[in-house]
Design a protein around this motif. Sequence first.
Motif, PDB file in Angstrom:
ATOM      1  N   LEU A  23       0.811  -1.200   0.000  1.00 35.99           N
ATOM      2  CA  LEU A  23       0.000   0.000   0.000  1.00 35.99           C
ATOM      3  C   LEU A  23       0.856   1.266   0.000  1.00 35.99           C
ATOM      4  O   LEU A  23       0.448   2.299  -0.502  1.00 35.99           O
ATOM      5  CB  LEU A  23      -0.935  -0.002   1.217  1.00 35.99           C
ATOM      6  CG  LEU A  23      -1.946  -1.131   1.248  1.00 35.99           C
ATOM      7  CD1 LEU A  23      -2.760  -1.068   2.532  1.00 35.99           C
ATOM      8  CD2 LEU A  23      -2.858  -1.073   0.044  1.00 35.99           C
ATOM      9  N   ALA A  24       2.055   1.157   0.554  1.00 30.81           N
ATOM     10  CA  ALA A  24       2.936   2.313   0.620  1.00 30.81           C
ATOM     11  C   ALA A  24       3.804   2.443  -0.627  1.00 30.81           C
ATOM     12  O   ALA A  24       4.546   3.392  -0.766  1.00 30.81           O
ATOM     13  CB  ALA A  24       3.828   2.216   1.861  1.00 30.81           C
ATOM     14  N   ASP A  25       3.725   1.499  -1.523  1.00 31.60           N
ATOM     15  CA  ASP A  25       4.577   1.480  -2.708  1.00 31.60           C
ATOM     16  C   ASP A  25       3.927   2.275  -3.831  1.00 31.60           C
ATOM     17  O   ASP A  25       3.194   1.737  -4.634  1.00 31.60           O
ATOM     18  CB  ASP A  25       4.810   0.037  -3.134  1.00 31.60           C
ATOM     19  CG  ASP A  25       5.733  -0.058  -4.326  1.00 31.60           C
ATOM     20  OD1 ASP A  25       6.566   0.845  -4.514  1.00 31.60           O
ATOM     21  OD2 ASP A  25       5.611  -1.038  -5.070  1.00 31.60           O
ATOM     22  N   THR A  26       4.215   3.556  -3.882  1.00 21.49           N
ATOM     23  CA  THR A  26       3.565   4.411  -4.859  1.00 21.49           C
ATOM     24  C   THR A  26       4.114   4.229  -6.264  1.00 21.49           C
ATOM     25  O   THR A  26       3.440   4.543  -7.228  1.00 21.49           O
ATOM     26  CB  THR A  26       3.696   5.891  -4.449  1.00 21.49           C
ATOM     27  OG1 THR A  26       5.082   6.194  -4.288  1.00 21.49           O
ATOM     28  CG2 THR A  26       2.958   6.155  -3.150  1.00 21.49           C
ATOM     29  N   LYS A  27       5.311   3.737  -6.419  1.00 18.45           N
ATOM     30  CA  LYS A  27       5.903   3.579  -7.745  1.00 18.45           C
ATOM     31  C   LYS A  27       5.566   2.233  -8.382  1.00 18.45           C
ATOM     32  O   LYS A  27       5.918   1.991  -9.521  1.00 18.45           O
ATOM     33  CB  LYS A  27       7.417   3.748  -7.670  1.00 18.45           C
ATOM     34  CG  LYS A  27       7.829   5.144  -7.278  1.00 18.45           C
ATOM     35  CD  LYS A  27       9.321   5.279  -7.292  1.00 18.45           C
ATOM     36  CE  LYS A  27       9.706   6.691  -6.880  1.00 18.45           C
ATOM     37  NZ  LYS A  27      11.145   6.872  -6.824  1.00 18.45           N
ATOM     38  N   GLY A  28       4.940   1.362  -7.630  1.00 19.73           N
ATOM     39  CA  GLY A  28       4.569   0.074  -8.190  1.00 19.73           C
ATOM     40  C   GLY A  28       5.719  -0.909  -8.277  1.00 19.73           C
ATOM     41  O   GLY A  28       5.578  -1.967  -8.880  1.00 19.73           O
ATOM     42  N   GLU A  29       6.856  -0.580  -7.693  1.00 12.70           N
ATOM     43  CA  GLU A  29       8.015  -1.469  -7.776  1.00 12.70           C
ATOM     44  C   GLU A  29       7.749  -2.797  -7.082  1.00 12.70           C
ATOM     45  O   GLU A  29       8.200  -3.845  -7.541  1.00 12.70           O
ATOM     46  CB  GLU A  29       9.247  -0.799  -7.170  1.00 12.70           C
ATOM     47  CG  GLU A  29       9.723   0.386  -7.970  1.00 12.70           C
ATOM     48  CD  GLU A  29      10.774   1.208  -7.237  1.00 12.70           C
ATOM     49  OE1 GLU A  29      11.141   0.859  -6.102  1.00 12.70           O
ATOM     50  OE2 GLU A  29      11.220   2.194  -7.820  1.00 12.70           O
ATOM     51  N   PHE A  30       7.027  -2.747  -5.972  1.00 11.12           N
ATOM     52  CA  PHE A  30       6.729  -3.990  -5.263  1.00 11.12           C
ATOM     53  C   PHE A  30       5.816  -4.878  -6.114  1.00 11.12           C
ATOM     54  O   PHE A  30       6.010  -6.088  -6.179  1.00 11.12           O
ATOM     55  CB  PHE A  30       6.099  -3.703  -3.900  1.00 11.12           C
ATOM     56  CG  PHE A  30       5.992  -4.924  -3.047  1.00 11.12           C
ATOM     57  CD1 PHE A  30       7.095  -5.406  -2.372  1.00 11.12           C
ATOM     58  CD2 PHE A  30       4.795  -5.604  -2.934  1.00 11.12           C
ATOM     59  CE1 PHE A  30       7.009  -6.552  -1.600  1.00 11.12           C
ATOM     60  CE2 PHE A  30       4.699  -6.747  -2.152  1.00 11.12           C
ATOM     61  CZ  PHE A  30       5.804  -7.221  -1.490  1.00 11.12           C
ATOM     62  N   ALA A  31       4.852  -4.279  -6.780  1.00 10.73           N
ATOM     63  CA  ALA A  31       3.954  -5.053  -7.648  1.00 10.73           C
ATOM     64  C   ALA A  31       4.736  -5.712  -8.779  1.00 10.73           C
ATOM     65  O   ALA A  31       4.458  -6.862  -9.140  1.00 10.73           O
ATOM     66  CB  ALA A  31       2.857  -4.155  -8.202  1.00 10.73           C
ATOM     67  N   VAL A  32       5.713  -5.020  -9.320  1.00  9.21           N
ATOM     68  CA  VAL A  32       6.551  -5.589 -10.374  1.00  9.21           C
ATOM     69  C   VAL A  32       7.354  -6.765  -9.820  1.00  9.21           C
ATOM     70  O   VAL A  32       7.483  -7.805 -10.468  1.00  9.21           O
ATOM     71  CB  VAL A  32       7.489  -4.510 -10.973  1.00  9.21           C
ATOM     72  CG1 VAL A  32       8.528  -5.122 -11.886  1.00  9.21           C
ATOM     73  CG2 VAL A  32       6.664  -3.468 -11.713  1.00  9.21           C
TER      74      VAL A  32
END
Length: 126
Positions: A23-32
């Motif tokens: 939820l804190a990952d605004t750049k989407g790096e964690f989703a990648v």
Amino acid sequence: MNVAIRAVFFAAALSVGSGSVALADTKGEFAVLVEALHNEIAGCWMPPDMRGAKPGPVIIKVRLKRDGSLAARPTVENPPKAKEAKLLAASAVRAVERCAPFRSMKRTRVPYERWRELKLNFAPMF
């Protein structure tokens, strides 16, 4: 293997590390990172033939080293009692062990503290 079962895998984003990191990952790096990890493990997972049984998802706890290798043997969270679910859990643990070390962890810019402990959800689709 029953071809009707497809591997669906999610890193439990709200259960990674010590808090709700996704939820804190605004750049989407964690989703990648999660998608890359999914792709690695999905290729190693051979779900058992369920013969009509429909067990729920199995959650596997994984601790990783910085290089993407396993820091400890993966464990099953809330081990299932049903035979089919036990088979599913064992196949999920084998998939994680078979695929480690994970290349995606070596290439990520996501800080190690955010992915050193993961809960992985293995769920067959019927």
